[in-house]
Design a protein around this motif. Structure first.
Motif, short mmCIF file in Angstrom:
data_model
loop_
_atom_site.label_atom_id
_atom_site.label_comp_id
_atom_site.label_asym_id
_atom_site.label_seq_id
_atom_site.Cartn_x
_atom_site.Cartn_y
_atom_site.Cartn_z
N TRP A 112 39.37 33.18 38.55
CA TRP A 112 38.26 33.42 39.49
C TRP A 112 38.70 33.13 40.93
O TRP A 112 38.37 33.86 41.84
CB TRP A 112 37.05 32.56 39.11
CG TRP A 112 35.88 32.77 40.01
CD1 TRP A 112 34.90 33.72 39.90
CD2 TRP A 112 35.56 32.02 41.20
NE1 TRP A 112 34.01 33.60 40.94
CE2 TRP A 112 34.38 32.57 41.74
CE3 TRP A 112 36.16 30.94 41.84
CZ2 TRP A 112 33.80 32.07 42.91
CZ3 TRP A 112 35.57 30.45 42.99
CH2 TRP A 112 34.40 31.01 43.52
N THR A 113 39.48 32.07 41.11
CA THR A 113 39.88 31.67 42.47
C THR A 113 40.84 32.68 43.11
O THR A 113 40.98 32.71 44.33
CB THR A 113 40.55 30.28 42.50
OG1 THR A 113 41.76 30.32 41.77
CG2 THR A 113 39.62 29.21 41.94
N LYS A 114 41.50 33.49 42.29
CA LYS A 114 42.48 34.44 42.83
C LYS A 114 41.83 35.54 43.66
O LYS A 114 42.52 36.23 44.42
CB LYS A 114 43.29 35.06 41.69
CG LYS A 114 44.21 34.04 41.05
CD LYS A 114 44.96 34.62 39.88
CE LYS A 114 45.81 33.53 39.22
NZ LYS A 114 46.42 34.00 37.99
N PHE A 115 40.52 35.69 43.59
CA PHE A 115 39.80 36.63 44.45
C PHE A 115 40.00 36.23 45.92
O PHE A 115 39.99 37.06 46.81
CB PHE A 115 38.31 36.61 44.10
CG PHE A 115 37.45 37.56 44.91
CD1 PHE A 115 37.33 38.88 44.55
CD2 PHE A 115 36.76 37.11 46.03
CE1 PHE A 115 36.54 39.76 45.28
CE2 PHE A 115 35.96 37.97 46.76
CZ PHE A 115 35.85 39.30 46.38
N TYR A 134 32.37 40.74 45.93
CA TYR A 134 32.27 39.33 45.53
C TYR A 134 31.22 39.15 44.43
O TYR A 134 31.46 38.47 43.43
CB TYR A 134 31.93 38.46 46.75
CG TYR A 134 31.60 37.03 46.42
CD1 TYR A 134 32.56 36.17 45.91
CD2 TYR A 134 30.31 36.54 46.60
CE1 TYR A 134 32.26 34.86 45.60
CE2 TYR A 134 29.99 35.23 46.28
CZ TYR A 134 30.97 34.40 45.78
OH TYR A 134 30.67 33.10 45.46
N LEU A 135 30.07 39.78 44.60
CA LEU A 135 29.01 39.66 43.60
C LEU A 135 29.44 40.27 42.26
O LEU A 135 29.17 39.71 41.20
CB LEU A 135 27.72 40.31 44.10
CG LEU A 135 27.08 39.63 45.32
CD1 LEU A 135 25.89 40.44 45.82
CD2 LEU A 135 26.66 38.20 44.98
N GLN A 136 30.12 41.39 42.32
CA GLN A 136 30.62 42.03 41.10
C GLN A 136 31.66 41.14 40.42
O GLN A 136 31.68 41.02 39.20
CB GLN A 136 31.20 43.41 41.41
CG GLN A 136 31.73 44.14 40.20
CD GLN A 136 30.67 44.43 39.15
OE1 GLN A 136 29.50 44.61 39.45
NE2 GLN A 136 31.08 44.46 37.90
N HIS A 137 32.53 40.55 41.23
CA HIS A 137 33.54 39.62 40.72
C HIS A 137 32.86 38.49 39.97
O HIS A 137 33.25 38.15 38.85
CB HIS A 137 34.36 39.09 41.91
CG HIS A 137 35.37 38.06 41.57
ND1 HIS A 137 36.55 38.34 40.94
CD2 HIS A 137 35.37 36.72 41.78
CE1 HIS A 137 37.25 37.23 40.77
NE2 HIS A 137 36.56 36.23 41.28
N ASN A 138 31.82 37.91 40.55
CA ASN A 138 31.09 36.82 39.91
C ASN A 138 30.41 37.27 38.62
O ASN A 138 30.46 36.56 37.61
CB ASN A 138 30.06 36.21 40.86
CG ASN A 138 30.71 35.35 41.92
OD1 ASN A 138 31.90 35.05 41.86
ND2 ASN A 138 29.93 34.96 42.91
N ARG A 139 29.78 38.44 38.63
CA ARG A 139 29.11 38.94 37.42
C ARG A 139 30.11 39.10 36.28
O ARG A 139 29.83 38.70 35.14
CB ARG A 139 28.40 40.27 37.69
CG ARG A 139 27.09 40.13 38.45
CD ARG A 139 26.32 41.43 38.48
NE ARG A 139 26.94 42.44 39.30
CZ ARG A 139 26.69 42.65 40.58
NH1 ARG A 139 25.81 41.90 41.22
NH2 ARG A 139 27.30 43.61 41.24
#
Length: 101
Positions: free
Chosen positions: A81-84, A54-59
């Protein structure tokens, strides 16, 4: 009901008006914070995929958002972003109406 609330909030997302540049990074930060506090399935997905994922996705998305200057590209990024969390259940749309009286 909670998903309906999130969709309404996202639709009412305070975005720059006509003629202003889009601050996509600040919109993404708002989405991250609002989603994490209000989505019923948020913690389940983070637990399932892992906090580091999740943190990597946000970065990754924050790096991309910092370079975006128009609303159409920003909308796509926010939706991506929401597709995560869940594909096809959450969406971001811009309100093109001006708030000027």
């Amino acid at each position: 009901m909670r998903s309906f609330f999130i969709i309404l909030v996202l639709l009412a997302l305070g975005l720059p008006g006509i003629g202003q540049k889009c601050d996509c990074l600040s919109n993404l930060k708002w989405l991250e914070e609002t989603f994490s506090k209000n989505d019923a399935g948020f913690q389940y997905v983070v637990d399932k995929k892992g906090k580091e994922a999740y943190l990597q996705h946000n970065r990754l998305f924050e790096e991309k958002a910092a370079k975006i200057k128009n609303k159409k590209e920003c909308q796509k990024l926010l939706n991506d972003w929401t597709k995560f969390f869940r594909k096809g259940h959450i969406g971001v749309a811009f309100n093109n109406k001006s708030n000027v009286i």
